[in-house]
Design an enzyme around this catalytic site. Structure first.
Site, mmCIF file in Angstrom:
data_model
loop_
_atom_site.group_PDB
_atom_site.id
_atom_site.type_symbol
_atom_site.label_atom_id
_atom_site.label_comp_id
_atom_site.label_asym_id
_atom_site.label_seq_id
_atom_site.Cartn_x
_atom_site.Cartn_y
_atom_site.Cartn_z
ATOM 1 N N CYS A 131 4.621 -44.714 -7.425
ATOM 2 C CA CYS A 131 4.809 -46.420 -6.944
ATOM 3 C C CYS A 131 5.869 -46.142 -5.526
ATOM 4 O O CYS A 131 7.215 -45.340 -6.170
ATOM 5 C CB CYS A 131 5.369 -46.612 -8.398
ATOM 6 S SG CYS A 131 6.432 -48.003 -8.331
ATOM 7 N N CYS A 134 9.678 -47.593 -7.016
ATOM 8 C CA CYS A 134 9.501 -47.629 -7.580
ATOM 9 C C CYS A 134 10.814 -46.179 -7.693
ATOM 10 O O CYS A 134 12.006 -45.765 -7.433
ATOM 11 C CB CYS A 134 9.424 -47.278 -9.257
ATOM 12 S SG CYS A 134 8.685 -48.729 -10.156
#
EC number: 1.11.1.28
Length: 178
Positions: A131, A134
């Site tokens: 991700c 993130c």
């Protein structure tokens, strides 16, 4: 030591992983809590039963009860967040980024350990789960808190090696009919 058992299970064709596993866990300059919290969170995120079975006891022995729980919490919350935020990022409609997430993430605000440690573990799990949003978010929090790039990279190295060991051992078990 479980680490030695895990290393001995790695096949010869993946000798680099065996060497890297020893160096990222045995020769790293992270404080013990950061190291073993990263190891535990990444072992969980790897989804490899063998990796988790072998690394969890040593992680538990090297972490306080609070840090042990927080590392498991980092793996759990990032399992959710990485899917959610990666999906929002990958959707071509940018309006999804303007919608309220509506997901509980209280543990990020009160992880039970130093915020920097929890952020480092979350970053490492995010590396495994791929991700980018993130990764950027946790890296920025870490850098604002004074964590150097080398420490961030050490966590990513741990994540990459643990993930690779898990993939290798699990695929070998399948090929061996286990």
């Amino acid at each position: 030591m479980a680490l030695d058992e895990l290393k001995s299970a790695i096949p010869d064709f993946a000798k680099d992983l065996k060497l890297n596993l020893g160096s990222v866990i045995g020769n790293i300059e992270l404080p013990q809590q950061q190291l073993w919290g990263t190891v535990l969170a990444c072992a969980i995120a790897s989804r490899s039963p063998k990796v988790l079975r072998e690394l969890e006891p040593e992680a538990k022995a090297n972490l306080s009860a609070e840090a042990y729980t927080a590392a498991k919490s980092a793996a759990a919350i990032m399992a959710m967040n990485n899917v959610f935020y990666r999906t929002r990022h990958l959707l071509s409609d940018p309006e999804y980024g303007n919608l309220r997430a509506g997901l509980r993430m209280n543990v990020i605000g009160k992880p039970g350990v130093e915020k920097v440690d929890f952020e480092l573990w979350s970053l490492a799990v995010s590396a495994i789960n791929g991700c980018g949003q993130c990764l950027d978010s946790h890296e920025q929090v870490l850098r604002k808190a004074g964590v150097d790039r080398e420490t961030v990279q050490e966590a990513v190295k741990i994540a990459s090696v643990i993930q690779a060991v898990g993939v290798t051992l699990d695929s070998e078990a399948v090929l061996a009919g286990q």
